[in-house]
Design an enzyme around this catalytic site. Structure first.
Site, PDB file in Angstrom:
ATOM      1  N   ASP A  13       0.752  -1.369   0.207  1.00 33.74           N
ATOM      2  CA  ASP A  13       0.032   0.134  -0.083  1.00 33.74           C
ATOM      3  C   ASP A  13       0.895   1.276   0.066  1.00 33.74           C
ATOM      4  OD1 ASP A  13      -2.243   1.600   0.218  1.00 33.74           O
ATOM      5  OD2 ASP A  13      -2.348   1.201   2.192  1.00 33.74           O
ATOM      6  N   CYS A  39      -5.239   4.453  -1.904  1.00 33.97           N
ATOM      7  CA  CYS A  39      -6.487   5.325  -1.717  1.00 33.97           C
ATOM      8  C   CYS A  39      -6.790   6.302  -2.637  1.00 33.97           C
ATOM      9  CB  CYS A  39      -6.563   5.757  -0.357  1.00 33.97           C
ATOM     10  SG  CYS A  39      -5.025   6.766   0.133  1.00 33.97           S
TER      11      CYS A  39
END
Length: 140
Positions: free
Chosen positions: A18, A69
């Site tokens: 991530d 995100c």
């Protein structure tokens, strides 16, 4: 990004990657910085460094989940295309169909089959989530 010291190649069965991203999927976004296309591409290039360092650490048969995100295709679908083209040992695998989310966007380098294997969450969608993206890979 410096090489990771202390970990040998083929050290991990699973990696959740991530990497830092443009965060265009966050809401509410209290601070909006004007970003040009060039600025957004810098995020994708920075993420490639993380990818290049993570894949050698993954064992053969291991799983890597890539997530962000953001809703930026350069950091999402185009990164999946990059991984598949630069690392032939990596195979895109489907994410559980029980998980909500939409297929990847068309026209950014993935086949229809590949688009169906990734999950894209749109902040304006029915699920009422922040914007984010996930793709799952297996190392051959």
């Amino acid at each position: 990004l410096l090489d990771v010291e202390g970990f040998y190649s083929d050290s991990f069965d699973r990696i959740l990657l991530d990497p830092p991203c443009s965060a265009l999927g966050l809401r509410p976004k209290l601070l909006i910085e004007a970003q040009t296309s060039a600025d957004l591409m810098k995020h994708a290039e920075y993420q490639r460094h993380f990818v290049r360092n993570a894949i050698p650490l993954l064992k053969s048969g291991g799983t890597m989940t890539y997530s962000t995100c953001t809703i930026n295709t350069a950091e999402n679908e185009e990164m999946v295309k990059f991984i598949l083209s630069e690392f032939p040992c990596m195979k895109l695998v489907p994410i559980s169909p029980e998980l909500p989310g939409c297929a990847g966007l068309p026209g950014v380098g993935l086949t229809d089959q590949q688009r169906g294997m990734v999950k894209r969450f749109d902040p304006s969608g029915e699920a009422d989530t922040m914007g984010f993206f996930a793709a799952k890979f297996s190392k051959q």
